[in-house]
Design an enzyme around this catalytic site. Sequence first.
Site, PDB file in Angstrom:
ATOM      1  N   TYR A  11       0.820  -1.217   0.000  1.00 28.68           N
ATOM      2  CA  TYR A  11       0.000   0.000   0.000  1.00 28.68           C
ATOM      3  C   TYR A  11       0.860   1.276   0.000  1.00 28.68           C
ATOM      4  O   TYR A  11       0.847   2.054  -0.965  1.00 28.68           O
ATOM      5  CB  TYR A  11      -0.932  -0.056   1.214  1.00 28.68           C
ATOM      6  CG  TYR A  11      -1.749   1.175   1.479  1.00 28.68           C
ATOM      7  CD1 TYR A  11      -2.380   1.881   0.457  1.00 28.68           C
ATOM      8  CD2 TYR A  11      -1.917   1.629   2.794  1.00 28.68           C
ATOM      9  CE1 TYR A  11      -3.145   3.005   0.720  1.00 28.68           C
ATOM     10  CE2 TYR A  11      -2.698   2.739   3.074  1.00 28.68           C
ATOM     11  CZ  TYR A  11      -3.297   3.436   2.035  1.00 28.68           C
ATOM     12  OH  TYR A  11      -4.046   4.551   2.306  1.00 28.68           O
ATOM     13  N   GLY A  38       1.627  -7.862  -1.062  1.00 28.58           N
ATOM     14  CA  GLY A  38       1.633  -6.832  -2.106  1.00 28.58           C
ATOM     15  C   GLY A  38       0.986  -7.350  -3.382  1.00 28.58           C
ATOM     16  O   GLY A  38       0.621  -8.525  -3.487  1.00 28.58           O
ATOM     17  N   ILE A  54      13.096 -10.750   1.323  1.00 26.72           N
ATOM     18  CA  ILE A  54      14.288 -10.156   1.958  1.00 26.72           C
ATOM     19  C   ILE A  54      15.008 -11.124   2.902  1.00 26.72           C
ATOM     20  O   ILE A  54      16.092 -10.827   3.390  1.00 26.72           O
ATOM     21  CB  ILE A  54      13.993  -8.829   2.699  1.00 26.72           C
ATOM     22  CG1 ILE A  54      12.822  -8.953   3.660  1.00 26.72           C
ATOM     23  CG2 ILE A  54      13.801  -7.699   1.721  1.00 26.72           C
ATOM     24  CD1 ILE A  54      12.693  -7.754   4.582  1.00 26.72           C
ATOM     25  N   ALA A  77       7.210  -5.675   5.558  1.00 25.31           N
ATOM     26  CA  ALA A  77       7.012  -6.086   6.957  1.00 25.31           C
ATOM     27  C   ALA A  77       5.612  -6.651   7.124  1.00 25.31           C
ATOM     28  O   ALA A  77       4.726  -6.403   6.300  1.00 25.31           O
ATOM     29  CB  ALA A  77       7.169  -4.869   7.886  1.00 25.31           C
ATOM     30  N   TYR A 143       3.670  -5.866  17.169  1.00 24.64           N
ATOM     31  CA  TYR A 143       4.019  -5.149  15.929  1.00 24.64           C
ATOM     32  C   TYR A 143       4.897  -3.937  16.253  1.00 24.64           C
ATOM     33  O   TYR A 143       5.992  -3.771  15.696  1.00 24.64           O
ATOM     34  CB  TYR A 143       2.727  -4.725  15.219  1.00 24.64           C
ATOM     35  CG  TYR A 143       2.942  -3.750  14.106  1.00 24.64           C
ATOM     36  CD1 TYR A 143       3.668  -4.103  12.977  1.00 24.64           C
ATOM     37  CD2 TYR A 143       2.426  -2.455  14.184  1.00 24.64           C
ATOM     38  CE1 TYR A 143       3.873  -3.184  11.959  1.00 24.64           C
ATOM     39  CE2 TYR A 143       2.622  -1.543  13.167  1.00 24.64           C
ATOM     40  CZ  TYR A 143       3.353  -1.912  12.064  1.00 24.64           C
ATOM     41  OH  TYR A 143       3.563  -1.002  11.062  1.00 24.64           O
ATOM     42  N   ARG A 223      -7.657   8.894  16.413  1.00 24.38           N
ATOM     43  CA  ARG A 223      -6.464   8.645  15.598  1.00 24.38           C
ATOM     44  C   ARG A 223      -6.177   9.845  14.702  1.00 24.38           C
ATOM     45  O   ARG A 223      -7.062  10.622  14.382  1.00 24.38           O
ATOM     46  CB  ARG A 223      -6.672   7.407  14.704  1.00 24.38           C
ATOM     47  CG  ARG A 223      -6.807   6.097  15.470  1.00 24.38           C
ATOM     48  CD  ARG A 223      -5.485   5.669  16.066  1.00 24.38           C
ATOM     49  NE  ARG A 223      -5.578   4.401  16.776  1.00 24.38           N
ATOM     50  CZ  ARG A 223      -5.924   4.271  18.056  1.00 24.38           C
ATOM     51  NH1 ARG A 223      -6.227   5.344  18.782  1.00 24.38           N
ATOM     52  NH2 ARG A 223      -5.955   3.088  18.621  1.00 24.38           N
ATOM     53  N   GLY A 286      -4.950  -4.015  22.732  1.00 28.76           N
ATOM     54  CA  GLY A 286      -3.760  -3.271  22.298  1.00 28.76           C
ATOM     55  C   GLY A 286      -4.052  -1.899  21.719  1.00 28.76           C
ATOM     56  O   GLY A 286      -3.139  -1.198  21.300  1.00 28.76           O
TER      57      GLY A 286
HETATM   58  N1  UFG Z   1     -11.824   0.299  14.382  1.00 27.97           N
HETATM   59  C1  UFG Z   1     -13.149   0.010  14.641  1.00 27.97           C
HETATM   60  N2  UFG Z   1     -13.780  -0.869  13.838  1.00 27.97           N
HETATM   61  C2  UFG Z   1     -13.159  -1.491  12.774  1.00 27.97           C
HETATM   62  C3  UFG Z   1     -11.801  -1.182  12.522  1.00 27.97           C
HETATM   63  C4  UFG Z   1     -11.162  -0.285  13.354  1.00 27.97           C
HETATM   64  O1  UFG Z   1     -13.752   0.526  15.573  1.00 27.97           O
HETATM   65  O2  UFG Z   1     -13.794  -2.297  12.089  1.00 27.97           O
HETATM   66  C5  UFG Z   1     -11.142   1.278  15.254  1.00 27.97           C
HETATM   67  C6  UFG Z   1      -9.937   0.708  15.977  1.00 27.97           C
HETATM   68  O3  UFG Z   1     -10.320   0.071  17.153  1.00 27.97           O
HETATM   69  C7  UFG Z   1      -9.093   1.964  16.176  1.00 27.97           C
HETATM   70  C8  UFG Z   1      -9.415   2.827  14.950  1.00 27.97           C
HETATM   71  O4  UFG Z   1     -10.636   2.296  14.425  1.00 27.97           O
HETATM   72  O5  UFG Z   1      -9.527   2.617  17.303  1.00 27.97           O
HETATM   73  C9  UFG Z   1      -8.355   2.750  13.892  1.00 27.97           C
HETATM   74  O6  UFG Z   1      -8.077   1.376  13.648  1.00 27.97           O
HETATM   75  P1  UFG Z   1      -7.161   0.868  12.441  1.00 27.97           P
HETATM   76  O7  UFG Z   1      -7.141  -0.617  12.503  1.00 27.97           O
HETATM   77  O8  UFG Z   1      -7.595   1.511  11.177  1.00 27.97           O
HETATM   78  O9  UFG Z   1      -5.742   1.464  12.783  1.00 27.97           O
HETATM   79  P2  UFG Z   1      -4.860   1.316  14.105  1.00 27.97           P
HETATM   80  O10 UFG Z   1      -4.904   2.647  14.792  1.00 27.97           O
HETATM   81  O11 UFG Z   1      -5.191   0.145  14.929  1.00 27.97           O
HETATM   82  O12 UFG Z   1      -3.447   0.952  13.505  1.00 27.97           O
HETATM   83  C10 UFG Z   1      -2.854   1.688  12.480  1.00 27.97           C
HETATM   84  C11 UFG Z   1      -1.964   0.778  11.657  1.00 27.97           C
HETATM   85  C12 UFG Z   1      -0.826   0.278  12.476  1.00 27.97           C
HETATM   86  C13 UFG Z   1      -0.129   1.396  13.172  1.00 27.97           C
HETATM   87  C14 UFG Z   1      -1.108   2.252  13.919  1.00 27.97           C
HETATM   88  C15 UFG Z   1      -0.413   3.434  14.516  1.00 27.97           C
HETATM   89  O13 UFG Z   1      -2.700  -0.313  11.177  1.00 27.97           O
HETATM   90  O14 UFG Z   1       0.073  -0.387  11.620  1.00 27.97           O
HETATM   91  O15 UFG Z   1      -2.119   2.707  13.050  1.00 27.97           O
HETATM   92  O16 UFG Z   1      -1.360   4.350  14.954  1.00 27.97           O
HETATM   93  F1  UFG Z   1       0.756   0.903  14.043  1.00 27.97           F
END
Ligand code: UFG
Length: 329
Positions: A11, A38, A54, A77, A143, A223, A286
């Site tokens: 991505y 990918g 890698i 990764a 992670y 976020r 987490g």
């Molecule tokens: N969420 C929901 N419902 C869903 C999906 C996500 O409520 O179906 C919430 C999650 O709980 C979180 C927020 O939406 O609170 C964002 O979730 P994402 O999975 O989109 O992203 P994350 O914040 O968990 O993680 C992302 C990347 C990671 C990185 C992180 C750093 O996936 O690789 O941001 O902030 F480490």
Amino acid sequence: MAILVVGGAGYIGSHTVYALLEQDPNCTVIVADNLSTGHRRAVHPKAKFYELDIHNRAALDELFAQEQVEGVIHFAASSQVGESMEKPLEYYANNLGGTTTLLQAMAAADVRHIVFSSTAAVYGEPQNIPIREDDPTIPTNCYGETKLAVERMLAWAKGAHDLNYVALRYFNAAGAHISGEIGEVHNPETHLVPVVLQVPNGKRPGVSVFGEDYPTKDGTCVRDYIHVTDLADAHILALKYLRNGGTSDVFNLGNGVGFTVKEVIEVAKDVTAHEIPVTTAPRRAGDPAQLVASSEKARTVLGWKPCYDSLTTIVETAWQWHRTHPDGF
Ligand code: UFG
């Protein structure tokens, strides 16, 4: 001289390859990717492609012997927070093991510059908002732990191997290339923006909100969403910085503005003009309550300036991609 983008079929990697070739159509871009997550069709047609893992030192040595690589941008990764909790050893093997082999091959080939894809997950539950690079790093998931371990490895390897690095700690990458040619495709998809857009695309009936009892304005997690093309630009600036003799360092990349999960869903409703039914689900393990970046350092040292900093634009570009590619590439 060429730039090697490892994980350039993924991505953020594929968007970086596009940005490199848009900014300098004459530059030589080489993509190495094992295509485990990918997509071959995400690789820009003008990039030279090596299907390569890698972990395969001999294949890396061969690549460095064939090509005049000046710098490496490394995205390859495993990157799912939830999965990392279930398969920690796989995450160590892929993220730490794979990068170790890559760095060994770079050192042997005398390739000095690397831009490394790190994450806000290195911070864990933040003590200050916005988060600065010198805030404590106490990851709450495997992670983030593996990415922090690579940052530390880079710091040790730097002195011994005359290596220069920039580690970029991304907050929440989202959106798609403005042309609509490439976008986000994960299988399974877990990230909020693409999951939400699966509803208007007819792929799911609604969205589960993971936790409504966080200490935030509406109880859902906050976020900092950052457009993937703005992330791509930061990688190019980081490589320029290293080429110009910049010292090895880490930088946050975010817009500095936090949005709750419910706010993201509201924006997606407006952008798609579609209802998005929501159900409340338990908290996801987490997940910190809030992650918002201070990107002052990237702005002042690298000269980085996000161009697509409105959440509406981020969701609009994502929607343009998903509605025209409902099944991915
Ligand atoms: N969420 C929901 N419902 C869903 C999906 C996500 O409520 O179906 C919430 C999650 O709980 C979180 C927020 O939406 O609170 C964002 O979730 P994402 O999975 O989109 O992203 P994350 O914040 O968990 O993680 C992302 C990347 C990671 C990185 C992180 C750093 O996936 O690789 O941001 O902030 F480490």
